[in-house]
Design an enzyme around this catalytic site. Sequence first.
Site, short mmCIF file in Angstrom:
data_model
loop_
_atom_site.label_atom_id
_atom_site.label_comp_id
_atom_site.label_asym_id
_atom_site.label_seq_id
_atom_site.Cartn_x
_atom_site.Cartn_y
_atom_site.Cartn_z
N ASP A 157 0.88 -1.24 0.06
CA ASP A 157 0.03 -0.01 0.07
C ASP A 157 0.96 1.28 -0.01
O ASP A 157 1.83 1.20 0.75
CB ASP A 157 -0.82 0.00 1.24
CG ASP A 157 -2.11 -0.85 1.10
OD1 ASP A 157 -2.19 -1.73 0.30
OD2 ASP A 157 -2.89 -0.71 2.28
N HIS A 161 4.77 -7.49 0.24
CA HIS A 161 4.40 -8.70 -0.17
C HIS A 161 5.08 -9.10 -1.73
O HIS A 161 5.63 -8.01 -2.25
CB HIS A 161 2.88 -8.75 -0.41
CG HIS A 161 1.98 -8.70 0.91
ND1 HIS A 161 1.55 -9.92 1.30
CD2 HIS A 161 1.72 -7.85 1.81
CE1 HIS A 161 1.05 -9.56 2.67
NE2 HIS A 161 1.07 -8.42 2.83
N SER A 193 8.38 3.84 5.12
CA SER A 193 9.47 4.08 4.08
C SER A 193 9.23 3.95 2.66
O SER A 193 8.08 4.10 2.29
CB SER A 193 10.89 3.29 4.48
OG SER A 193 11.90 3.79 4.00
#
Length: 284
Positions: free
Chosen positions: A88, A145, A248
């Site tokens: 995200d 992921h 980050s």
Amino acid sequence: MFDRLAVTAQYLLPKQALTTLAGKFADTEAGSLSTSVIRWFVRRYGVDLSEAVDANPVSYRSFNEFFTRPLRSGARPLADADFICPVDGTISQFGGIERDQIFQAKGHHYSTTALVGGDGELASRFADGAFATLYLSPRDYHRIHMPVDGRLRRMIHVPGELFSVNPITARGVPGLFARNERVVCVFDADFGSFVLTLVGATIVGSMATVWHGTVNPPRSGQIREWRYDEQRVWLRKGEEMGRFLLGSTVVLLFPRDTLRFDPAWAAARAVRMGERMADRGSAS
């Protein structure tokens, strides 16, 4: 003028000390103090806890436990695509690598060799390839992921600075993502190698992977490398591979003629883990 002042201040701040202090607090089980900070953070950044497995701020024993919270089943369905978005966040930049140069922001490029810690042979695999730089803001889900199936071959911890990685800093600090501390993960796939790099920043207490656990600290000041030729670490598309303890940036590298980015992708666009990133083929 504001951008310049914001960047200049970062050169003066004791970034390592601030990051160490923030990391210690974030990992401390401080009872009501941790809960108060979590509640403030949720309000300040508009965090959507309804997506989390546990939506109650009181349930988290530490700030890091809250920050790396898992999402409930089905919150991020995986698109029917060859490559999915691994996080995200917001698209900082993406596109083609020009020989060995990655576009950071107007007037700023950096080399693939610098990004991966000086390994010219590894960097050469991505000459005229493709890259994507994805920024995770404080409000985002902070687990990372796999964009595609891959077998882990190497992990390289590259020490460096701890500048912020927000858009203002990306515009003002040359070679930002190749200057900051980072963890370079090298995978083999059926199309060749690809790299998924976790880039640290100010207040990012640590970075972790599912096969190793916490990579930093310690911060020795020297490049550290782990090889996995004798271990079979195989991760499927969509599986978790790591996480940030505070936010980050992720930088992805792919070989030439491997993928075509989704036409809907654009710089500054918000993205979600699992959405279509690209399909097989040449960008041309």
